[in-house]
Motif scaffolding. Structure first.
Motif, PDB file in Angstrom:
ATOM      1  N   LEU A  78     -11.273  -3.381   7.895  1.00 13.68           N
ATOM      2  CA  LEU A  78      -9.307  -2.723   8.207  1.00 13.68           C
ATOM      3  C   LEU A  78      -8.492  -3.818   8.101  1.00 13.68           C
ATOM      4  O   LEU A  78      -8.009  -4.224   8.281  1.00 13.68           O
ATOM      5  N   SER A  79      -9.142  -5.390   7.266  1.00 13.50           N
ATOM      6  CA  SER A  79      -8.980  -6.666   7.586  1.00 13.50           C
ATOM      7  C   SER A  79      -8.813  -7.095   5.835  1.00 13.50           C
ATOM      8  O   SER A  79      -8.044  -8.162   5.904  1.00 13.50           O
ATOM      9  N   ASP A  80     -10.345  -7.504   5.393  1.00 17.64           N
ATOM     10  CA  ASP A  80      -9.833  -7.980   3.935  1.00 17.64           C
ATOM     11  C   ASP A  80      -8.952  -7.097   3.055  1.00 17.64           C
ATOM     12  O   ASP A  80      -8.574  -6.016   2.766  1.00 17.64           O
ATOM     13  N   SER A  81      -8.936  -8.795   2.403  1.00 13.77           N
ATOM     14  CA  SER A  81      -7.750  -8.298   1.249  1.00 13.77           C
ATOM     15  C   SER A  81      -8.152  -7.598   0.227  1.00 13.77           C
ATOM     16  O   SER A  81      -7.513  -6.785  -0.351  1.00 13.77           O
ATOM     17  N   ASP A  82      -9.146  -6.954   0.064  1.00 12.47           N
ATOM     18  CA  ASP A  82     -10.131  -5.953  -0.921  1.00 12.47           C
ATOM     19  C   ASP A  82      -9.335  -4.643  -0.312  1.00 12.47           C
ATOM     20  O   ASP A  82      -8.918  -3.594  -0.838  1.00 12.47           O
ATOM     21  N   THR A  83      -9.591  -4.570   0.709  1.00 11.41           N
ATOM     22  CA  THR A  83      -9.235  -3.217   1.537  1.00 11.41           C
ATOM     23  C   THR A  83      -8.061  -2.642   1.203  1.00 11.41           C
ATOM     24  O   THR A  83      -7.486  -1.976   0.768  1.00 11.41           O
ATOM     25  N   THR A  84      -7.587  -4.002   1.576  1.00  6.25           N
ATOM     26  CA  THR A  84      -5.613  -3.772   1.722  1.00  6.25           C
ATOM     27  C   THR A  84      -5.004  -3.381   0.485  1.00  6.25           C
ATOM     28  O   THR A  84      -4.278  -2.884   0.029  1.00  6.25           O
ATOM     29  N   GLY A  85      -5.518  -4.285  -0.406  1.00  2.00           N
ATOM     30  CA  GLY A  85      -5.609  -3.566  -1.998  1.00  2.00           C
ATOM     31  C   GLY A  85      -5.373  -2.729  -2.250  1.00  2.00           C
ATOM     32  O   GLY A  85      -5.482  -1.766  -3.300  1.00  2.00           O
ATOM     33  N   ALA A  86      -6.412  -1.920  -2.227  1.00  2.00           N
ATOM     34  CA  ALA A  86      -7.047  -0.736  -2.249  1.00  2.00           C
ATOM     35  C   ALA A  86      -5.833   0.731  -1.758  1.00  2.00           C
ATOM     36  O   ALA A  86      -5.583   1.317  -1.979  1.00  2.00           O
ATOM     37  N   VAL A  87      -5.712   0.213  -0.201  1.00  5.41           N
ATOM     38  CA  VAL A  87      -5.438   1.142   0.206  1.00  5.41           C
ATOM     39  C   VAL A  87      -3.791   1.342  -0.669  1.00  5.41           C
ATOM     40  O   VAL A  87      -2.810   1.611  -1.213  1.00  5.41           O
ATOM     41  N   VAL A  88      -2.814   0.024  -0.750  1.00  2.00           N
ATOM     42  CA  VAL A  88      -1.558  -0.313  -1.484  1.00  2.00           C
ATOM     43  C   VAL A  88      -1.792   0.326  -2.899  1.00  2.00           C
ATOM     44  O   VAL A  88      -1.154   1.065  -3.092  1.00  2.00           O
ATOM     45  N   SER A  89      -2.516  -0.012  -4.025  1.00  4.42           N
ATOM     46  CA  SER A  89      -3.048   1.004  -5.072  1.00  4.42           C
ATOM     47  C   SER A  89      -3.218   2.440  -4.631  1.00  4.42           C
ATOM     48  O   SER A  89      -2.791   2.510  -5.791  1.00  4.42           O
ATOM     49  N   ALA A  90      -4.012   3.234  -3.795  1.00  2.00           N
ATOM     50  CA  ALA A  90      -3.819   3.484  -3.998  1.00  2.00           C
ATOM     51  C   ALA A  90      -2.195   4.802  -3.420  1.00  2.00           C
ATOM     52  O   ALA A  90      -1.736   6.336  -3.297  1.00  2.00           O
ATOM     53  N   LEU A  91      -1.395   4.785  -2.383  1.00  7.01           N
ATOM     54  CA  LEU A  91      -0.630   4.727  -2.388  1.00  7.01           C
ATOM     55  C   LEU A  91       0.808   4.243  -4.012  1.00  7.01           C
ATOM     56  O   LEU A  91       1.594   5.034  -3.524  1.00  7.01           O
ATOM     57  N   ARG A  92       0.589   3.513  -4.106  1.00  6.91           N
ATOM     58  CA  ARG A  92       1.276   3.431  -6.087  1.00  6.91           C
ATOM     59  C   ARG A  92       1.130   4.640  -6.469  1.00  6.91           C
ATOM     60  O   ARG A  92       1.776   4.971  -6.984  1.00  6.91           O
ATOM     61  N   ALA A  93      -0.573   5.337  -6.623  1.00  6.76           N
ATOM     62  CA  ALA A  93      -1.040   5.806  -7.539  1.00  6.76           C
ATOM     63  C   ALA A  93      -0.079   6.881  -7.025  1.00  6.76           C
ATOM     64  O   ALA A  93      -0.104   7.837  -7.960  1.00  6.76           O
ATOM     65  N   ALA A  94       0.136   7.468  -6.040  1.00  6.94           N
ATOM     66  CA  ALA A  94       0.134   8.427  -5.130  1.00  6.94           C
ATOM     67  C   ALA A  94       2.361   8.419  -5.465  1.00  6.94           C
ATOM     68  O   ALA A  94       2.764   9.510  -5.071  1.00  6.94           O
ATOM     69  N   GLY A  95       3.143   7.645  -5.539  1.00  5.25           N
ATOM     70  CA  GLY A  95       3.579   7.569  -5.861  1.00  5.25           C
ATOM     71  C   GLY A  95       4.970   6.625  -4.864  1.00  5.25           C
ATOM     72  O   GLY A  95       6.252   7.389  -4.250  1.00  5.25           O
TER      73      GLY A  95
END
Length: 262
Positions: free
Chosen positions: A4-21
């Protein structure tokens, strides 16, 4: 997602949310990452948000007037613009001993008022049992009482003539415009909390007719409305025997009608 803390996880969450609009994907990702307790819970929360559920329903809470308000699925999400209504109420009756929050939804307005006033007697009511159950949890720290029913029918008769602040976040979206609301609202919040009838003022009119008799001398009623409805709303309160004014916050796009029992 394994941490829940590494940069890869953060980036994946941001990407998923951005892709959802999600326009504020970075901010939302931070809130979700802070709230999730396990990787599985994180994945589920991201999936729910990406599917269009309101962020507050995904998190289980909303920030409102400095408080963290619990918000359960199917319950109206408190809007930040409604903080203006709270501030107007506190400015009008800073020493209110009795507070009533009608059409309370999550109970955010009542909780915020009680937190600011310190020792006020607090009552919250809503026609939706799910909202009342949620509000009961939010007002419990202030000794608040939650009631189920339609406007004043929900209140104990002993409150008549005692309310220093009577706030009602009544639904005010015209029926024909509900379908134009963002999907988050029209698909995940209760229709009864949104639909105000033909011109959006049906519930406001019923509230105004009965409001004065529940106020203590010097007490005030407050409702939120839209800019184009404000003039009619002010007129309705004046016809109900209240000294009325309109308060506007351009920053929050908030219009609050305030009626006072002289």
């Amino acid at each position: 997602m394994t941490s829940l803390s590494d940069s890869d996880t953060t980036g994946a969450v941001v990407s998923a949310l951005r892709a959802a609009g999600c326009v504020f994907a970075e901010d939302e990702a931070e809130l979700i990452l802070t709230t999730a307790r396990t990787p599985d819970e994180l994945a589920a929360m991201v999936a729910r948000r990406a599917a269009g559920q309101p962020l507050e329903h995904v998190l289980g809470w909303a920030e409102f007037h400095g408080l963290r308000i619990l918000v359960e699925p199917g319950v109206f999400v408190p809007r930040r613009r409604t903080e203006f209504l709270v501030d107007q109420a506190l400015a009008q009756v800073p020493g209110a001993a009795v507070v009533v929050d009608l059409c309370c939804g999550s109970g955010a307005v009542g909780a915020a008022l009680a937190a600011a006033l310190g020792d006020a007697e607090l009552h919250a009511a809503d026609i939706d049992p799910a909202a009342v159950a949620c509000a009961r949890r939010n007002i419990a720290p202030y000794g608040g009482h939650a009631h189920t029913g339609d406007l004043f029918d929900a209140l104990p008769a002993a409150l008549r003539g005692r309310a220093g602040i009577l706030a009602a976040n009544v639904p005010y979206v015209p029926s024909g415009e509900v379908g134009l609301l963002p999907a988050e609202a029209r698909e995940h919040e209760p229709l009864v909390a949104l639909d105000g009838g033909g011109d959006g003022l049906d519930v406001l009119r019923r509230f105004a007719v009965g409001a004065r008799e529940w106020l203590a001398p010097g007490g005030c009623v407050l409702v939120e409305t839209s800019e184009h409805q404000a003039e009619d709303a002010v007129r309705t309160f004046r016809l109900a025997g209240l000294t009325t004014r309109l308060a506007v916050s351009e920053e929050l796009y908030a219009n609050v009608v305030i009626g006072v029992r002289d």
